[in-house]
Design an enzyme around this catalytic site. Structure first.
Site, PDB file in Angstrom:
ATOM      1  N   ASP A  10     -34.024   7.954  -0.166  1.00  0.00           N
ATOM      2  CA  ASP A  10     -34.330   6.758  -0.951  1.00  0.00           C
ATOM      3  C   ASP A  10     -33.558   6.765  -2.259  1.00  0.00           C
ATOM      4  O   ASP A  10     -33.905   6.044  -3.198  1.00  0.00           O
ATOM      5  CB  ASP A  10     -35.844   6.639  -1.190  1.00  0.00           C
ATOM      6  CG  ASP A  10     -36.383   7.841  -1.946  1.00  0.00           C
ATOM      7  OD1 ASP A  10     -35.600   8.794  -2.195  1.00  0.00           O
ATOM      8  OD2 ASP A  10     -37.577   7.831  -2.290  1.00  0.00           O
ATOM      9  N   HIS A  68      -3.777   9.489  -1.673  1.00  0.00           N
ATOM     10  CA  HIS A  68      -5.139   9.296  -2.193  1.00  0.00           C
ATOM     11  C   HIS A  68      -6.009  10.525  -1.915  1.00  0.00           C
ATOM     12  O   HIS A  68      -7.145  10.417  -1.464  1.00  0.00           O
ATOM     13  CB  HIS A  68      -5.758   8.009  -1.624  1.00  0.00           C
ATOM     14  CG  HIS A  68      -5.230   6.775  -2.290  1.00  0.00           C
ATOM     15  ND1 HIS A  68      -5.468   5.506  -1.837  1.00  0.00           N
ATOM     16  CD2 HIS A  68      -4.464   6.612  -3.398  1.00  0.00           C
ATOM     17  CE1 HIS A  68      -4.865   4.632  -2.629  1.00  0.00           C
ATOM     18  NE2 HIS A  68      -4.243   5.272  -3.579  1.00  0.00           N
ATOM     19  N   ASP A  89      -4.449  11.669 -10.828  1.00  0.00           N
ATOM     20  CA  ASP A  89      -4.511  10.208 -10.896  1.00  0.00           C
ATOM     21  C   ASP A  89      -5.979   9.880 -11.157  1.00  0.00           C
ATOM     22  O   ASP A  89      -6.820  10.026 -10.265  1.00  0.00           O
ATOM     23  CB  ASP A  89      -4.018   9.605  -9.571  1.00  0.00           C
ATOM     24  CG  ASP A  89      -3.960   8.083  -9.598  1.00  0.00           C
ATOM     25  OD1 ASP A  89      -4.546   7.469 -10.513  1.00  0.00           O
ATOM     26  OD2 ASP A  89      -3.335   7.496  -8.681  1.00  0.00           O
ATOM     27  N   ASP A  91      -6.131   3.279 -15.240  1.00  0.00           N
ATOM     28  CA  ASP A  91      -5.534   3.926 -14.068  1.00  0.00           C
ATOM     29  C   ASP A  91      -4.277   4.671 -14.512  1.00  0.00           C
ATOM     30  O   ASP A  91      -3.240   4.047 -14.756  1.00  0.00           O
ATOM     31  CB  ASP A  91      -5.212   2.824 -13.037  1.00  0.00           C
ATOM     32  CG  ASP A  91      -4.668   3.366 -11.735  1.00  0.00           C
ATOM     33  OD1 ASP A  91      -4.595   4.593 -11.568  1.00  0.00           O
ATOM     34  OD2 ASP A  91      -4.307   2.534 -10.872  1.00  0.00           O
ATOM     35  N   HIS A 112       5.147   3.927  -1.561  1.00  0.00           N
ATOM     36  CA  HIS A 112       4.205   2.910  -2.037  1.00  0.00           C
ATOM     37  C   HIS A 112       4.915   1.889  -2.912  1.00  0.00           C
ATOM     38  O   HIS A 112       6.144   1.887  -3.008  1.00  0.00           O
ATOM     39  CB  HIS A 112       2.992   3.553  -2.731  1.00  0.00           C
ATOM     40  CG  HIS A 112       3.324   4.490  -3.857  1.00  0.00           C
ATOM     41  ND1 HIS A 112       3.671   4.058  -5.099  1.00  0.00           N
ATOM     42  CD2 HIS A 112       3.338   5.851  -3.906  1.00  0.00           C
ATOM     43  CE1 HIS A 112       3.868   5.113  -5.882  1.00  0.00           C
ATOM     44  NE2 HIS A 112       3.689   6.205  -5.180  1.00  0.00           N
ATOM     45  N   HIS A 140       0.143  -2.480  -9.397  1.00  0.00           N
ATOM     46  CA  HIS A 140      -0.806  -3.538  -9.017  1.00  0.00           C
ATOM     47  C   HIS A 140      -1.413  -4.130 -10.278  1.00  0.00           C
ATOM     48  O   HIS A 140      -1.326  -3.529 -11.353  1.00  0.00           O
ATOM     49  CB  HIS A 140      -1.907  -2.939  -8.121  1.00  0.00           C
ATOM     50  CG  HIS A 140      -2.468  -1.644  -8.669  1.00  0.00           C
ATOM     51  ND1 HIS A 140      -3.475  -1.595  -9.600  1.00  0.00           N
ATOM     52  CD2 HIS A 140      -2.110  -0.346  -8.449  1.00  0.00           C
ATOM     53  CE1 HIS A 140      -3.727  -0.324  -9.904  1.00  0.00           C
ATOM     54  NE2 HIS A 140      -2.908   0.449  -9.240  1.00  0.00           N
ATOM     55  N   HIS A 189      -7.512  -2.059  -8.179  1.00  0.00           N
ATOM     56  CA  HIS A 189      -6.492  -2.905  -7.540  1.00  0.00           C
ATOM     57  C   HIS A 189      -7.011  -4.319  -7.746  1.00  0.00           C
ATOM     58  O   HIS A 189      -7.759  -4.856  -6.938  1.00  0.00           O
ATOM     59  CB  HIS A 189      -6.344  -2.563  -6.054  1.00  0.00           C
ATOM     60  CG  HIS A 189      -5.736  -1.208  -5.846  1.00  0.00           C
ATOM     61  ND1 HIS A 189      -5.650  -0.595  -4.640  1.00  0.00           N
ATOM     62  CD2 HIS A 189      -5.157  -0.343  -6.732  1.00  0.00           C
ATOM     63  CE1 HIS A 189      -5.053   0.591  -4.769  1.00  0.00           C
ATOM     64  NE2 HIS A 189      -4.752   0.758  -6.032  1.00  0.00           N
ATOM     65  N   GLU A 214       3.903   2.648 -11.565  1.00  0.00           N
ATOM     66  CA  GLU A 214       3.585   3.981 -11.051  1.00  0.00           C
ATOM     67  C   GLU A 214       4.517   4.478  -9.950  1.00  0.00           C
ATOM     68  O   GLU A 214       4.101   4.708  -8.821  1.00  0.00           O
ATOM     69  CB  GLU A 214       2.149   3.997 -10.534  1.00  0.00           C
ATOM     70  CG  GLU A 214       1.769   2.849  -9.608  1.00  0.00           C
ATOM     71  CD  GLU A 214       0.323   2.986  -9.114  1.00  0.00           C
ATOM     72  OE1 GLU A 214       0.012   4.054  -8.558  1.00  0.00           O
ATOM     73  OE2 GLU A 214      -0.459   2.035  -9.272  1.00  0.00           O
ATOM     74  N   TYR A 234       7.572  12.142  -3.338  1.00  0.00           N
ATOM     75  CA  TYR A 234       6.716  13.092  -2.626  1.00  0.00           C
ATOM     76  C   TYR A 234       7.548  13.750  -1.540  1.00  0.00           C
ATOM     77  O   TYR A 234       7.975  13.076  -0.591  1.00  0.00           O
ATOM     78  CB  TYR A 234       5.519  12.359  -2.007  1.00  0.00           C
ATOM     79  CG  TYR A 234       4.870  11.391  -2.996  1.00  0.00           C
ATOM     80  CD1 TYR A 234       3.868  11.829  -3.859  1.00  0.00           C
ATOM     81  CD2 TYR A 234       5.307  10.063  -3.091  1.00  0.00           C
ATOM     82  CE1 TYR A 234       3.301  10.956  -4.791  1.00  0.00           C
ATOM     83  CE2 TYR A 234       4.761   9.199  -4.019  1.00  0.00           C
ATOM     84  CZ  TYR A 234       3.757   9.644  -4.864  1.00  0.00           C
ATOM     85  OH  TYR A 234       3.214   8.781  -5.786  1.00  0.00           O
ATOM     86  N   ARG A 240       3.908  11.645  -9.465  1.00  0.00           N
ATOM     87  CA  ARG A 240       3.711  10.215  -9.779  1.00  0.00           C
ATOM     88  C   ARG A 240       3.477  10.127 -11.285  1.00  0.00           C
ATOM     89  O   ARG A 240       2.845  11.009 -11.869  1.00  0.00           O
ATOM     90  CB  ARG A 240       2.533   9.637  -8.995  1.00  0.00           C
ATOM     91  CG  ARG A 240       2.268   8.167  -9.237  1.00  0.00           C
ATOM     92  CD  ARG A 240       1.428   7.492  -8.139  1.00  0.00           C
ATOM     93  NE  ARG A 240       0.085   8.008  -8.029  1.00  0.00           N
ATOM     94  CZ  ARG A 240      -0.343   8.778  -7.029  1.00  0.00           C
ATOM     95  NH1 ARG A 240       0.478   9.127  -6.060  1.00  0.00           N
ATOM     96  NH2 ARG A 240      -1.588   9.214  -6.994  1.00  0.00           N
ATOM     97  N   GLU A 272       2.132   7.200 -14.005  1.00  0.00           N
ATOM     98  CA  GLU A 272       1.520   5.865 -14.010  1.00  0.00           C
ATOM     99  C   GLU A 272       0.929   5.522 -15.364  1.00  0.00           C
ATOM    100  O   GLU A 272       0.172   6.301 -15.944  1.00  0.00           O
ATOM    101  CB  GLU A 272       0.396   5.828 -12.951  1.00  0.00           C
ATOM    102  CG  GLU A 272      -0.389   4.532 -12.929  1.00  0.00           C
ATOM    103  CD  GLU A 272      -1.409   4.468 -11.795  1.00  0.00           C
ATOM    104  OE1 GLU A 272      -1.883   5.523 -11.343  1.00  0.00           O
ATOM    105  OE2 GLU A 272      -1.719   3.345 -11.377  1.00  0.00           O
TER     106      GLU A 272
HETATM  107  N1  GLY Z   1      -5.407   5.188  -8.374  1.00  0.00           N
HETATM  108  C1  GLY Z   1      -5.023   4.263  -7.403  1.00  0.00           C
HETATM  109  C2  GLY Z   1      -3.722   3.698  -7.703  1.00  0.00           C
HETATM  110  O1  GLY Z   1      -3.009   4.214  -8.538  1.00  0.00           O
HETATM  111  O2  GLY Z   1      -3.349   2.688  -7.169  1.00  0.00           O
HETATM  112 MN    MN Z   2      -3.606   5.526 -10.068  1.00  0.00          MN
HETATM  113 MN    MN Z   3      -2.567   2.485  -9.745  1.00  0.00          MN
END
Ligand code: GLY
Ligand code: MN
Ligand code: MN
Length: 441
Positions: free
Chosen positions: A41, A245, A262, A273, A352, A356, A363, A386, A390, A408, A410
């Site tokens: 619960d 991810h 990240d 982010d 990628h 975004h 996102h 970003e 890799y 990465r 960002e």
């Molecule tokens: N943390 C998710 C992205 O960078 O899109």
């Molecule tokens: Mn990110």
């Molecule tokens: Mn991002």
């Protein structure tokens, strides 16, 4: 408590702006989120539906917003839970019907449990129903049933709605352009997240576990008022950094590897982010340095382009060119840069997109294209930039010395009237800055 707030007047003008974009005799209906069971619960921590929150600032579950124009005036009806001293003793205070009017600005408030029963009255003589189509099957069904029920009563002179329309694109376009108050909130979410990343960078030592760095981040988020993370924090050492991810965060951070973090705090539902990548032992080796500097160059070149009028896809194109040129210079890709770009050869190592929109959702919402064309940036849009590289172990045709490096970088960027503002400034970003910062920790 944080003193950053979105004013009642701002919520009011957002509601008016929604109604100004639809017919006088339409009605808008948006449900709030419900609590979700995690185990037994006990529930997951509550997160309000972003569209509902954007138009109300109301952070309780089990509610419905109804908006319509009556004699050209905005009528805001809120369905919500009743006050309940026994429940409030266990779960916390509720606004109830009185608070919905007094604090949330509703013109009328009714019990959530009465929504279905009152729905036909709300739909009567309205021609279109705007709601978030397809987000909740049960809600879709409730509205359709109420509409078809009314349609059977036309012989009694009742006008029933004939059209179901999606409210999402209207609210999402509004959400895409941030207000001063939203920007102030996101700047603060950014500052807290920068501090969290710096803390993790300071604490990092070989043989720690990835979750220990996650704990350093979580401490700063919580301590500085971000009650939640905007998304599950990614802390990946070595080969884990090549899993885009990765949120398992259970492995040991080894001497000689890089770690990719990240992570972003969420402040009053606004996301930040950030991705940082740094050496576990505080010193880059020459391959890590070469790839890191390449990603940093792509990121900084792309950020510097940002200004009103820039086409969305130009950011990705720039990143792809910088990365491809760099990979050729390092001997990781072989051939002519233009051909390699045309063939998409970089996708093996950069799979990628450039980033975004960012806002209430990580996102965030808002179209990336207008018709067939990529969107042009406008002042007060917020986006992430970003790029990454890799190189997983076993990458065919790539010398082993490059394997298990995932990078990465960002940041969150606001489009200003003439250029850009980085909402996440102050992180050590160059190789020299990172090494000096970690050595001093
Ligand atoms: N943390 C998710 C992205 O960078 O899109
Ligand atoms: Mn990110
Ligand atoms: Mn991002």
């Amino acid at each position: 408590m944080n003193d950053l707030t979105i004013s009642a007047t701002e919520y009011q003008s957002r509601r008016r702006l929604v109604l100004d974009q639809i017919a006088e005799d339409a009605v808008v209906i948006i449900p709030a989120a419900s609590e979700r069971i995690r185990t037994g619960d006990s529930t997951f921590s509550f997160r309000q539906n972003s569209d509902f929150y954007y138009l109300t600032g109301f952070d309780e579950p089990d509610a419905v917003l109804v908006l319509a124009k009556v004699h050209q005036q905005v009528r805001f009806i809120l369905f919500t839970r009743p006050r309940d001293p026994a429940r409030e003793l266990w779960d916390g205070k509720r606004e109830g019907l009185e608070g919905a009017v007094k604090h949330i600005g509703a013109d009328e408030a009714y019990l959530f449990s009465e929504f279905k029963e009152r729905l036909p009255t709300l739909l009567e003589n309205r021609r279109q129903i705007y709601f978030p189509i397809g987000q909740c099957a049960h809600f879709d069904e409730t509205l359709i049933q109420a509409m078809t029920g009314l349609q059977r009563m036309v012989r009694r002179g009742i006008q029933a709605p004939q059209q179901l329309c999606n409210i999402a694109p209207i609210v999402h376009e509004m959400r895409l352009i941030k207000s001063e108050a939203e920007i102030a909130m996101m700047r603060q979410a950014g500052a807290i997240s920068v501090e969290a990343h710096k803390q993790a960078m300071k604490a990092c030592k070989p043989n720690m576990y990835e979750y220990e760095l996650e704990a350093e981040l979580a401490y700063v988020f919580a301590k500085r008022g971000c009650r939640h993370v905007a998304y599950s924090s990614i802390v990946g050492g070595g080969c884990n950094a090549c899993i885009l991810h990765y949120i398992t965060n259970q492995d040991k951070l080894k001497d000689g590897e890089l770690v990719l973090i990240d992570a972003g705090g969420e402040l009053y539902n606004y996301a930040s982010d950030i991705t940082t990548t740094f050496p576990v032992n505080g010193r880059f080796n020459s391959e890590q340095k070469a790839l890191y500097e390449l990603v940093l160059s792509a990121q900084q070149t792309a950020v510097k382009l940002i200004k009103p009028g820039l086409r969305w896809d130009e950011i990705q194109q720039t990143i792809v060119r910088v990365l491809t040129e760099g990979l050729v210079a390092l001997g990781i890709l072989k051939g002519h840069v233009d051909t390699l770009i045309e063939e998409g050869s970089y996708r093996r190592f950069y799979m990628h997109l450039s980033g975004h929109w960012l806002g209430l959702d990580t996102h965030d919402v808002g179209a990336y294209k207008e018709g067939d064309n990529w969107r042009l940036l406008q002042a007060n849009m917020v986006l992430t930039v970003e790029p990454g590289l890799y190189i997983a172990a076993g990458s065919e045709g790539v010398d082993k010395k490059w394997w298990d490096i995932g990078i990465r970088i960002e940041d969150d960027v606001r489009v200003t009237s003439e250029g850009y503002e980085v909402l996440t400034p102050g992180l050590p970003r160059t190789v020299a800055d990172i090494e000096a910062f970690m050595a001093a920790s």
